[in-house]
Design an enzyme around this catalytic site. Sequence first.
Site, PDB file in Angstrom:
ATOM      1  N   GLY A  18       0.826  -1.377   0.368  1.00 58.38           N
ATOM      2  CA  GLY A  18       0.194   0.038  -0.337  1.00 58.38           C
ATOM      3  C   GLY A  18       0.546   1.299  -0.422  1.00 58.38           C
ATOM      4  O   GLY A  18       2.415   1.239   0.329  1.00 58.38           O
ATOM      5  N   ARG A  79       1.176  -5.120  -5.263  1.00 57.61           N
ATOM      6  CA  ARG A  79       1.141  -6.059  -3.999  1.00 57.61           C
ATOM      7  C   ARG A  79       1.641  -7.686  -5.624  1.00 57.61           C
ATOM      8  O   ARG A  79       0.754  -7.385  -6.444  1.00 57.61           O
ATOM      9  CB  ARG A  79      -0.232  -6.620  -3.402  1.00 57.61           C
ATOM     10  CG  ARG A  79      -0.132  -5.199  -2.687  1.00 57.61           C
ATOM     11  CD  ARG A  79      -1.667  -5.782  -1.369  1.00 57.61           C
ATOM     12  NE  ARG A  79      -2.015  -4.613  -1.080  1.00 57.61           N
ATOM     13  CZ  ARG A  79      -1.855  -3.895  -0.162  1.00 57.61           C
ATOM     14  NH1 ARG A  79      -0.543  -3.910   0.607  1.00 57.61           N
ATOM     15  NH2 ARG A  79      -2.920  -3.072   0.356  1.00 57.61           N
ATOM     16  N   ASP A 110       5.710  -4.994   5.152  1.00 62.90           N
ATOM     17  CA  ASP A 110       5.813  -6.397   6.069  1.00 62.90           C
ATOM     18  C   ASP A 110       6.315  -7.554   5.055  1.00 62.90           C
ATOM     19  O   ASP A 110       6.493  -8.326   5.062  1.00 62.90           O
ATOM     20  CB  ASP A 110       5.924  -7.187   7.460  1.00 62.90           C
ATOM     21  CG  ASP A 110       3.693  -6.970   7.360  1.00 62.90           C
ATOM     22  OD1 ASP A 110       3.641  -6.749   6.591  1.00 62.90           O
ATOM     23  OD2 ASP A 110       3.270  -7.717   8.162  1.00 62.90           O
ATOM     24  N   THR A 133       4.583   2.496   5.701  1.00 63.82           N
ATOM     25  CA  THR A 133       2.882   1.837   5.657  1.00 63.82           C
ATOM     26  C   THR A 133       2.593   2.663   6.316  1.00 63.82           C
ATOM     27  O   THR A 133       3.560   3.513   7.658  1.00 63.82           O
ATOM     28  CB  THR A 133       2.872   0.099   6.254  1.00 63.82           C
ATOM     29  OG1 THR A 133       1.887   0.120   6.002  1.00 63.82           O
ATOM     30  CG2 THR A 133       3.996   0.088   6.896  1.00 63.82           C
ATOM     31  N   ASP A 135       0.202   2.041   8.413  1.00 61.97           N
ATOM     32  CA  ASP A 135      -0.426   0.916   9.455  1.00 61.97           C
ATOM     33  C   ASP A 135       1.025   1.065  10.822  1.00 61.97           C
ATOM     34  O   ASP A 135       0.332   0.803  11.719  1.00 61.97           O
ATOM     35  CB  ASP A 135      -1.233  -0.625   9.284  1.00 61.97           C
ATOM     36  CG  ASP A 135      -1.848  -0.415   7.723  1.00 61.97           C
ATOM     37  OD1 ASP A 135      -2.376   0.651   8.056  1.00 61.97           O
ATOM     38  OD2 ASP A 135      -2.458  -1.985   7.854  1.00 61.97           O
ATOM     39  N   ASP A 137       2.873  -0.636  11.908  1.00 60.17           N
ATOM     40  CA  ASP A 137       2.842  -2.212  12.175  1.00 60.17           C
ATOM     41  C   ASP A 137       4.102  -2.823  11.933  1.00 60.17           C
ATOM     42  O   ASP A 137       4.285  -4.193  11.342  1.00 60.17           O
ATOM     43  CB  ASP A 137       1.623  -3.452  11.433  1.00 60.17           C
ATOM     44  CG  ASP A 137       1.666  -3.461  10.172  1.00 60.17           C
ATOM     45  OD1 ASP A 137       2.176  -2.640   9.311  1.00 60.17           O
ATOM     46  OD2 ASP A 137       0.771  -3.626   9.781  1.00 60.17           O
ATOM     47  N   ARG A 179      -5.484  -3.456   9.354  1.00 59.57           N
ATOM     48  CA  ARG A 179      -6.665  -4.996   8.694  1.00 59.57           C
ATOM     49  C   ARG A 179      -6.140  -5.617  10.169  1.00 59.57           C
ATOM     50  O   ARG A 179      -7.087  -6.202  10.945  1.00 59.57           O
ATOM     51  CB  ARG A 179      -5.820  -5.097   7.590  1.00 59.57           C
ATOM     52  CG  ARG A 179      -6.179  -6.507   7.815  1.00 59.57           C
ATOM     53  CD  ARG A 179      -6.322  -6.651   5.998  1.00 59.57           C
ATOM     54  NE  ARG A 179      -6.583  -6.037   4.443  1.00 59.57           N
ATOM     55  CZ  ARG A 179      -5.859  -5.802   3.867  1.00 59.57           C
ATOM     56  NH1 ARG A 179      -4.693  -6.240   3.219  1.00 59.57           N
ATOM     57  NH2 ARG A 179      -6.220  -5.040   2.402  1.00 59.57           N
TER      58      ARG A 179
HETATM   59  O1  F6P Z   1      -1.478  -0.061   3.705  1.00 56.44           O
HETATM   60  C1  F6P Z   1      -1.914  -0.704   4.725  1.00 56.44           C
HETATM   61  C2  F6P Z   1      -3.385  -0.424   3.974  1.00 56.44           C
HETATM   62  O2  F6P Z   1      -3.944   0.604   3.804  1.00 56.44           O
HETATM   63  C3  F6P Z   1      -4.486  -1.378   5.612  1.00 56.44           C
HETATM   64  O3  F6P Z   1      -4.568  -0.501   6.294  1.00 56.44           O
HETATM   65  C4  F6P Z   1      -5.182  -1.549   4.708  1.00 56.44           C
HETATM   66  O4  F6P Z   1      -5.756  -2.702   5.947  1.00 56.44           O
HETATM   67  C5  F6P Z   1      -5.002  -1.820   3.333  1.00 56.44           C
HETATM   68  O5  F6P Z   1      -3.357  -1.769   3.124  1.00 56.44           O
HETATM   69  C6  F6P Z   1      -5.613  -2.054   1.977  1.00 56.44           C
HETATM   70  O6  F6P Z   1      -4.929  -2.618   0.995  1.00 56.44           O
HETATM   71  P1  F6P Z   1      -6.355  -1.661  -0.387  1.00 56.44           P
HETATM   72  O7  F6P Z   1      -5.911  -0.617  -0.497  1.00 56.44           O
HETATM   73  O8  F6P Z   1      -4.817  -2.663  -1.648  1.00 56.44           O
HETATM   74  O9  F6P Z   1      -7.182  -2.436  -0.248  1.00 56.44           O
END
Ligand code: F6P
Length: 329
Positions: A18, A79, A110, A133, A135, A137, A179
């Site tokens: 992301g 991704r 990660d 990121t 997050d 995390d 998430r």
């Molecule tokens: O990059 C992290 C994040 O924003 C999370 O907080 C979220 O759950 C996820 O990515 C959403 O990903 P996508 O944009 O691929 O749906």
Amino acid sequence: MAQFQKKIQRLGVFSSGGDAPGMNAAIRSIVRTAISHQIEVTAIIGGYPGMLEKNFQPLNLRSMANIIQRGGTVLKTGRSMEFHKPEYRKIAAENLKSAQIDAVVCIGGDGSFRGAHALWLEHQIPITGVPGTIDNDIFGTDNTIGFDTAVNTALQAIDKIRDTAASHDRLFIVEVMGRNSGLIASHVGLAGGAEIIFTPDVPITVDQAIDKIKAGQARGKMSSILITAEGQKPGRAYDLAEQIRKKAGLEAKVCILGHQQRGGSPTAFDRVLASRLGSVAVELLLQGQCDIMVGSQGEQIITVPLETAISKGKSTPRDYLSLANILAN
Ligand code: F6P
């Protein structure tokens, strides 16, 4: 951490997973630090999918002009499910070698670091990781690039929601990203004066939330804001609102902040962090060190083996939740 001998003449750089505000500041720092050492830089466009498709582009000092203040990532991101399979990682390593890319800096979370660690172990591609990121995390670093901006973006929205919640004596449930992580939720919850904060890893029940709201109402508190991390399924706030309505007859308005938390101009904190981490990620490679993440602890820049960084996540700070609970009385 691992060591390698090869002299680096060309460096690859990519963003992955992301996007996060501040990734551009990191890219700028990586590219300009490398060029200051007379190293050529090649962009790997679009993360691991770009590595598999040989989507490579040369970069120069001017390619990095006017990007430090921009959200998103000029290198695109993505991704890749394929990258979980060794046969695809082999193709990626061959692509890097055929483009004479001697070492790589990966900016991501990660999942991205898992791929980077595997590329070193399986194909001896020297890689350093820069944590990016929203997050926050990633184990081993206090902060990831983008977290501070995302928290401030969410907080601005919550402050606005509080105005209308107070005017109408309403209950709101605001859903933030995360998430598997409650870091954004706990920070914006404490900073935004939330009554209850739901995170993926701390069990707080709907009954507890209802008790808290009703106790507040008994004291004359007529509007409340609950924060929830999205958890596994975005839209969790709607489920919570439905449960609160069914159990207590309370109507809650729902606001899902969603991807706006990933965009926007990075804060000064994220730009400074990104600039510092990006530069050290290049310097480490020049010293022959790889398979390592550059992170921060307080004001210090630290390094953590990628294997450690991906070994676990980060739990929600419980003291933030208990303090928010006391202060929202
Ligand atoms: O990059 C992290 C994040 O924003 C999370 O907080 C979220 O759950 C996820 O990515 C959403 O990903 P996508 O944009 O691929 O749906």
